[in-house]
Design an enzyme around this catalytic site. Structure first.
Site, PDB file in Angstrom:
ATOM      1  N   ASN A   1      -6.275  -2.856   1.680  1.00 37.27           N
ATOM      2  CA  ASN A   1      -6.290  -4.316   1.702  1.00 37.27           C
ATOM      3  C   ASN A   1      -7.736  -4.779   1.788  1.00 37.27           C
ATOM      4  O   ASN A   1      -8.568  -4.131   2.426  1.00 37.27           O
ATOM      5  CB  ASN A   1      -5.534  -4.856   2.919  1.00 37.27           C
ATOM      6  CG  ASN A   1      -4.032  -4.684   2.803  1.00 37.27           C
ATOM      7  OD1 ASN A   1      -3.498  -4.538   1.708  1.00 37.27           O
ATOM      8  ND2 ASN A   1      -3.342  -4.706   3.933  1.00 37.27           N
TER       9      ASN A   1
ATOM     10  N   ARG B   1       0.817  -1.224   0.000  1.00 37.15           N
ATOM     11  CA  ARG B   1       0.000   0.000   0.000  1.00 37.15           C
ATOM     12  C   ARG B   1       0.851   1.274   0.000  1.00 37.15           C
ATOM     13  O   ARG B   1       0.589   2.183  -0.796  1.00 37.15           O
ATOM     14  CB  ARG B   1      -0.969  -0.026   1.185  1.00 37.15           C
ATOM     15  CG  ARG B   1      -2.101  -1.036   1.013  1.00 37.15           C
ATOM     16  CD  ARG B   1      -3.036  -1.061   2.199  1.00 37.15           C
ATOM     17  NE  ARG B   1      -2.335  -1.486   3.416  1.00 37.15           N
ATOM     18  CZ  ARG B   1      -2.891  -1.490   4.630  1.00 37.15           C
ATOM     19  NH1 ARG B   1      -4.131  -1.052   4.791  1.00 37.15           N
ATOM     20  NH2 ARG B   1      -2.210  -1.913   5.674  1.00 37.15           N
TER      21      ARG B   1
END
EC number: 6.2.-.-
Length: 751
Positions: free
Chosen positions: A37, A19
């Site tokens: 996620n 990320r």
């Protein structure tokens, strides 16, 4: 014109800095959107110019975070959305878990530098991590991978750590395991009674205890390790006596690669895996050893050593403080599973360790260190134990819509589970004869069904009716009211290689060679020296080593001399009388007369040869005789080798004749190494002869015997370019691969 797209990334994409990597990449391309996620991986929303989104997508695929392994990726246009910048948003789950789990990673070089730098705020903090390193699977309770889903949740980040966490230019940007000495995990040094030892720095004090000849139980990030000075014979012997491990080799932790290379010859490929994110134990020949290691105490009668480098902050700080190699063996009593709980460690190891270095980070999934070896001549990789850093993911495509739980074998147990689009194989669990191992095995099966929130639709078990893995599988099938199917042990071994290499769709036949110690055969005999063919989804047994008597049940595997007795003829009476008492001779002769159970085991044949050559009569650990036998071979020339057997008749390798010829050579005073080399060459020749008889050019090999790297090299040399050879490459050839083999067999073989 601005457009909006959704990107989905699957594979090993959580807990690897994916990320923050996406965030910085989006900033680079001037794109707006979000990344999070979810239960399937990473989901990215982007708005911006189509060309820039295409460039972003291509760059992300080609240059992902270094620990990531992208399996699939999808880009699709969506209704235009407006975003205020680009953000990392909390995980959002709408369904059940369907992603690869994140294994533990060794401490990275940057974190190592920080914890040994007096000017850094993490100086001497043993639990420094970043997006590129640190424990993951060991401390995870559920996914998606977020701090709240791990055992780090109880450690609230201080202001300094929060600043790092929020800084997109920092490598701890969104690092879920971020902590420091002000807000993180604490060490506690105690004596064997549990009384705290305070005053000095715990790491420095632990180092001084080890240098003084003491044994220290150290809670590492994946479980306890028992440590002592590897240059101190008395300390090592004390550890052997207390741990009840008389001869099995100990793993050695070197403080640095530079010191290791001063002491031992390390190849490039060995160096690469020693310093990899997985950082396993690597078995290295001790030729040209230059150092003061207590070699005979560390690895009695062996010409190789199990070496590893510090893969956690706590080990790195301790090794740096010591500057000498130390023993770092699993924290348990011999044959029990590795301990991870402090209370249990003090209870179980109070009579083993003089001191305990504990910490307050809970370990959910304890794991032993993985073990790898490369063959000396051709550098063929053989995994001896698949655990920390390598489990619980497994990259093999298995075509199935069913949810399957495979219970594996008995001695080197693992579990395989397909609850979604991925296959998961547990860490090595061990010998299910031991209650503690069986208990962890059962808990691991329960943990998987809880983690993925799904029950299997089919359970697969070994054909052996008395294996604890089989019994537990039957219990679960009854409990959940689902079907249970059995897979023959050696067919599962063969299927594991076919599955690893994706060979089930081949149009040409493949020969399977499966040699190990024991397995329940289709004819109710004990198999272990098998030849199969695979063609068009059908597997057939086409040959085996000649049967000999299976004596004294499981005792036969523990006493190589019993295998010798089983194969001995009248010409070997002198050796029998040297190895057995008159009473034992009477008992075993009586057993031979009435024994109906037979075996084709090549593993037991190795035992018999080791006993005949007076190398090993009693095993103190599993496979000791075979290891010591291989250890006798220092070099060989293939052109000088001679096979003891010239033909295979009706698919049967004449085991008794082979053994008699070896005995003749031994009686004539021939050199042991020459006999062993010709024995291994005979086995190699049998593989090629069977392939010739079956008119097959592709050969797949599995079973514990193929941990013998001299045998593996020899087969590859003899086969040359005429045959295509396949071995287990990402699984151990031993029974750790049975669970995967059961899944592969069930899905691809007609039965």
């Amino acid at each position: 014109m601005s457009k909006s797209f959704k990107i989905i990334m699957t594979g090993r994409v959580q807990g690897v800095g994916f990320r923050p990597h996406v965030f910085n990449l989006a900033q680079k391309f001037g794109l707006k959107g979000s990344v999070s996620n979810n239960e399937e991986g990473v989901i990215i929303y982007l708005s911006g110019e189509f060309e820039k989104i295409q460039q972003f997508y291509k760059t992300l695929i080609q240059q992902p975070p270094k620990l990531a392994k992208i399996r699939d990726h999808y880009l699709s246009e969506i209704t235009h959305r407006t975003f205020d910048g680009f953000s990392i948003v909390p995980s959002q789950t709408e369904g059940k878990l369907n992603l690869q789990l994140t294994p533990d990673f060794a401490i990275c070089d940057t974190c190592k530098e920080e914890i040994t730098d007096p000017n850094n705020r993490r100086y001497h903090y043993p639990f420094a991590t970043c997006v590129n390193c640190g424990p993951r699977w060991a401390i995870t309770n559920k996914f998606p991978f977020e701090r709240d889903h791990t055992n780090m949740a109880v450690f609230e980040m201080c202001d300094s750590c929060v600043t790092e966490y929020q800084d997109s230019s920092n490598r701890r940007f969104h690092s879920q395991t971020n902590s420091c000495s002000h807000c993180g995990i604490e060490l506690k040094l105690t004596d064997a009674k549990g009384d705290t030892i305070s005053g000095e720095d715990a790491i420095q004090k632990t180092a001084s205890f080890i240098k003084d000849g003491n044994i220290v139980a150290i809670k590492n990030t994946s479980g306890y390790l028992l440590c002592c000075d590897a240059t101190n014979p008395l300390a090592i012997q004390k550890l052997r006596e207390r741990k009840r491990r008389p001869t099995k080799p100990f793993a050695i932790l070197y403080p640095s690669l530079s010191l290791l290379k001063q002491h031992l010859k390390v190849s490039k490929i060995q160096e690469e895996i020693l310093t990899s994110p997985e950082s396993p134990i690597v078995i290295i020949p001790k030729t040209d050893l230059d150092g003061n290691l207590a070699v005979e105490e560390l690895a009695p009668h062996l010409n190789q050593l199990g070496i590893m480098l510090p893969y956690s902050g706590i080990l790195h700080l301790l090794a740096t403080e010591l500057g000498i190699p130390i023993v770092a063996t699993s924290g348990n009593i011999h044959a029990s599973p590795i301990i991870s709980d402090a209370d249990m460690a003090h209870h179980e190891l109070a009579e083993v360790a003089d001191y305990f270095l504990n910490h307050n980070l809970e370990i959910t999934n304890p794991q032993d260190d993985s073990v790898v070896k490369y063959s000396n001549r051709l550098h063929e990789k053989v995994i001896f134990r698949r655990s920390r850093g390598l489990s619980p993911n497994f990259d093999a495509e298995v075509k199935t819509d069913k949810k399957i739980l495979a219970m594996g074998g008995h001695l080197k147990s693992t579990l395989a589970f397909i609850p979604n689009d991925y296959l998961y194989i547990s860490q090595y669990l061990g010998n299910l004869d031991h209650f503690d191992v069986y208990d962890r095995y059962m808990n691991t099966a329960a943990k998987y069904t809880k983690l993925f929130e799904v029950l299997p639709e089919t359970i697969l078990v070994d054909k052996h009716p008395a294996y604890n893995s089989t019994l537990h599988g039957m219990e679960l099938g009854k409990k959940w009211n689902i079907p249970v199917a059995s897979v023959q042990h050696h067919k599962a071994h063969f299927a594991s290689v076919l599955g690893e290499h994706g060979l089930f769709d081949r149009n040409t036949p493949i020969l399977g060679v499966v040699w190990d110690g024991t397995g329940y055969g289709d004819d109710s005999q004990i198999w272990g020296g098998e030849f199969f063919t695979y063609h068009h989804q059908a597997m057939e047994r086409v040959g085996h080593f000649e049967y000999f008597d299976w004596l004294a049940s499981d005792k036969m595997a523990k006493e190589p001399r019993i295998s010798f007795f089983s194969l001995a003829d009248a010409a070997m009476n002198e050796e029998i009388q040297q190895k057995f008492s008159k009473e034992e001779i009477s008992i075993y002769r009586h057993l031979k007369k009435k024994e109906l159970l037979k075996t084709s085991s090549v593993g037991r044949l190795f035992d018999a040869v080791a006993s005949l050559l007076n190398i090993c009569d009693l095993n103190t650990y599993e496979g000791e005789a075979a290891i010591l036998l291989e250890n006798q071979v220092h070099q060989y020339l293939l052109e000088n080798c001679t096979s003891y057997i010239s033909e295979i008749n009706d698919g049967i390798v004449p085991t008794h004749l082979l053994f008699a010829k070896i005995h003749h050579d031994y009686r004539s005073g021939r050199d042991k190494q020459e006999i062993i080399v010709d024995f291994l060459f005979t086995l190699t020749t049998m593989v090629i002869k069977m392939a010739e008889q079956q008119n097959i050019k592709e050969i797949a090999m599995s079973g514990g015997v193929f941990q013998n790297t001299v045998l593996v090299d020899m087969i590859k040399e003899l086969a040359g370019s005429e045959y295509k050879l396949y071995f287990n490459r990402n699984l151990s050839p031993n029974d750790e691969n049975i669970s995967f083999g059961q899944v592969a067999y069930h899905q691809y073989i007609k039965h």
